[in-house]
Design a protein around this motif. Structure first.
Motif, PDB file in Angstrom:
ATOM      1  N   ASP A  80      33.480  58.429  36.428  1.00  0.00           N
ATOM      2  CA  ASP A  80      34.335  57.819  35.420  1.00  0.00           C
ATOM      3  C   ASP A  80      35.622  57.415  36.137  1.00  0.00           C
ATOM      4  N   ALA A  81      35.797  56.117  36.358  1.00  0.00           N
ATOM      5  CA  ALA A  81      36.938  55.614  37.125  1.00  0.00           C
ATOM      6  C   ALA A  81      38.138  55.273  36.253  1.00  0.00           C
ATOM      7  N   TYR A  82      38.088  55.632  34.978  1.00  0.00           N
ATOM      8  CA  TYR A  82      39.144  55.250  34.040  1.00  0.00           C
ATOM      9  C   TYR A  82      40.530  55.700  34.519  1.00  0.00           C
ATOM     10  N   ARG A  83      40.614  56.924  35.047  1.00  0.00           N
ATOM     11  CA  ARG A  83      41.912  57.461  35.456  1.00  0.00           C
ATOM     12  C   ARG A  83      42.241  57.208  36.923  1.00  0.00           C
ATOM     13  N   LEU A  84      41.373  56.509  37.630  1.00  0.00           N
ATOM     14  CA  LEU A  84      41.652  56.196  39.026  1.00  0.00           C
ATOM     15  C   LEU A  84      42.547  54.964  39.110  1.00  0.00           C
ATOM     16  N   GLY A  85      43.470  54.983  40.050  1.00  0.00           N
ATOM     17  CA  GLY A  85      44.425  53.900  40.164  1.00  0.00           C
ATOM     18  C   GLY A  85      44.030  52.794  41.114  1.00  0.00           C
ATOM     19  N   SER A  86      43.063  53.089  42.005  1.00  0.00           N
ATOM     20  CA  SER A  86      42.703  52.080  43.006  1.00  0.00           C
ATOM     21  C   SER A  86      41.339  52.407  43.600  1.00  0.00           C
ATOM     22  N   PRO A  87      40.733  51.417  44.269  1.00  0.00           N
ATOM     23  CA  PRO A  87      39.473  51.680  44.967  1.00  0.00           C
ATOM     24  C   PRO A  87      39.599  52.763  46.040  1.00  0.00           C
ATOM     25  N   VAL A  88      40.777  52.919  46.605  1.00  0.00           N
ATOM     26  CA  VAL A  88      40.991  53.963  47.618  1.00  0.00           C
ATOM     27  C   VAL A  88      40.753  55.340  46.998  1.00  0.00           C
ATOM     28  N   GLU A  89      41.213  55.538  45.764  1.00  0.00           N
ATOM     29  CA  GLU A  89      40.997  56.817  45.093  1.00  0.00           C
ATOM     30  C   GLU A  89      39.510  57.064  44.839  1.00  0.00           C
ATOM     31  N   LEU A  90      38.768  56.010  44.522  1.00  0.00           N
ATOM     32  CA  LEU A  90      37.317  56.142  44.355  1.00  0.00           C
ATOM     33  C   LEU A  90      36.676  56.502  45.688  1.00  0.00           C
ATOM     34  N   ASP A  91      37.093  55.841  46.746  1.00  0.00           N
ATOM     35  CA  ASP A  91      36.563  56.131  48.076  1.00  0.00           C
ATOM     36  C   ASP A  91      36.880  57.568  48.493  1.00  0.00           C
ATOM     37  N   ASP A  92      38.027  58.083  48.082  1.00  0.00           N
ATOM     38  CA  ASP A  92      38.420  59.460  48.414  1.00  0.00           C
ATOM     39  C   ASP A  92      37.511  60.506  47.780  1.00  0.00           C
ATOM     40  N   LEU A  93      36.723  60.119  46.773  1.00  0.00           N
ATOM     41  CA  LEU A  93      35.785  61.070  46.167  1.00  0.00           C
ATOM     42  C   LEU A  93      34.633  61.399  47.108  1.00  0.00           C
ATOM     43  N   ASP A  94      34.512  60.638  48.196  1.00  0.00           N
ATOM     44  CA  ASP A  94      33.503  60.886  49.238  1.00  0.00           C
ATOM     45  C   ASP A  94      32.081  60.912  48.667  1.00  0.00           C
ATOM     46  N   ILE A  95      31.749  59.885  47.920  1.00  0.00           N
ATOM     47  CA  ILE A  95      30.433  59.765  47.295  1.00  0.00           C
ATOM     48  C   ILE A  95      29.430  59.283  48.333  1.00  0.00           C
ATOM     49  N   ASP A  96      28.250  59.852  48.308  1.00  0.00           N
ATOM     50  CA  ASP A  96      27.178  59.499  49.243  1.00  0.00           C
ATOM     51  C   ASP A  96      26.409  58.291  48.697  1.00  0.00           C
ATOM     52  N   PHE A  97      27.044  57.110  48.764  1.00  0.00           N
ATOM     53  CA  PHE A  97      26.455  55.887  48.213  1.00  0.00           C
ATOM     54  C   PHE A  97      25.046  55.601  48.749  1.00  0.00           C
ATOM     55  N   PRO A  98      24.773  55.728  50.065  1.00  0.00           N
ATOM     56  CA  PRO A  98      23.449  55.335  50.560  1.00  0.00           C
ATOM     57  C   PRO A  98      22.290  56.206  50.070  1.00  0.00           C
ATOM     58  N   HIS A  99      22.574  57.458  49.669  1.00  0.00           N
ATOM     59  CA  HIS A  99      21.487  58.377  49.337  1.00  0.00           C
ATOM     60  C   HIS A  99      21.395  58.727  47.854  1.00  0.00           C
ATOM     61  N   ALA A 100      22.173  58.052  47.026  1.00  0.00           N
ATOM     62  CA  ALA A 100      22.191  58.352  45.590  1.00  0.00           C
ATOM     63  C   ALA A 100      22.165  57.053  44.802  1.00  0.00           C
ATOM     64  N   VAL A 101      21.878  57.170  43.519  1.00  0.00           N
ATOM     65  CA  VAL A 101      22.132  56.093  42.571  1.00  0.00           C
ATOM     66  C   VAL A 101      23.499  56.421  41.986  1.00  0.00           C
ATOM     67  N   VAL A 102      24.438  55.509  42.141  1.00  0.00           N
ATOM     68  CA  VAL A 102      25.808  55.745  41.711  1.00  0.00           C
ATOM     69  C   VAL A 102      26.114  54.849  40.508  1.00  0.00           C
ATOM     70  N   VAL A 103      26.520  55.476  39.418  1.00  0.00           N
ATOM     71  CA  VAL A 103      26.925  54.762  38.213  1.00  0.00           C
ATOM     72  C   VAL A 103      28.418  54.985  38.041  1.00  0.00           C
ATOM     73  N   VAL A 104      29.168  53.875  37.956  1.00  0.00           N
ATOM     74  CA  VAL A 104      30.621  53.970  37.819  1.00  0.00           C
ATOM     75  C   VAL A 104      31.043  53.344  36.497  1.00  0.00           C
TER      76      VAL A 104
END
Length: 154
Positions: A80-104
């Motif tokens: 849930d990116a509602y409270r994130l201020g920038s893509p950098v904050e999303l990147d800081d969550l350290d999500i394993d994009f290549p090995h998961a299905v990611v819903v934002v």
């Protein structure tokens, strides 16, 4: 681009289930639309279609939840990116994009620099402005990048 009318919340769930059955590790789904549009309902269906451990609930206060697969498929990472201020904050969550299905949820403007390919779903509520859960929604799906070059799974 594909536009669908989704009559009820159950239909939104089933749309998510059918979509989830077609997703694979590395897929990114961006959900956008107003509060109460059906983003989390769609994501619950995605989780069911992927065969992940649930329940899938909105990660509003924890920002991201990972639901492991119970059928040897990829996990679902629900953000849930509602409270994130920038893509950098999303990147800081350290999500394993290549090995998961990611819903934002609320992901428009947040994932473009993180995911070359993504499925963008805009869910619109009826013009009446009603809060009724079972009023029709319009889902507009747009595939971005090479993953969706051959068409959309809807």
């Amino acid at each position: 681009m594909t536009r669908l009318e989704v009559p009820t919340a159950e239909d939104m769930h089933q749309l998510g289930r059918r979509l989830g059955e077609q997703l694979r590790a590395g897929d990114v789904v961006v959900l956008d639309g107003p509060l109460g549009a059906g983003k989390t309902t769609l994501t619950r269906g995605l989780g069911e279609g992927l065969g992940v451990r649930g329940p899938v609930t909105s990660p509003t206060f924890v920002l991201a939840r990972t639901h492991p697969s119970v059928v040897d498929g990829p996990p679902l990472v629900h953000v849930d990116a509602y409270r994130l201020g920038s893509p950098v904050e999303l990147d800081d969550l350290d999500i394993d994009f290549p090995h998961a299905v990611v819903v934002v949820e609320w992901g428009a403007g947040m994932v473009e620099s993180l995911a070359e390919s993504r499925l963008e779903l805009l869910i619109e509520r009826p013009a009446s402005g009603s809060d009724e859960e079972d009023e029709p929604r319009i889902v507009t799906a747009t595939g971005v990048g090479p993953r969706w070059a051959d068409g959309l799974p809807l």
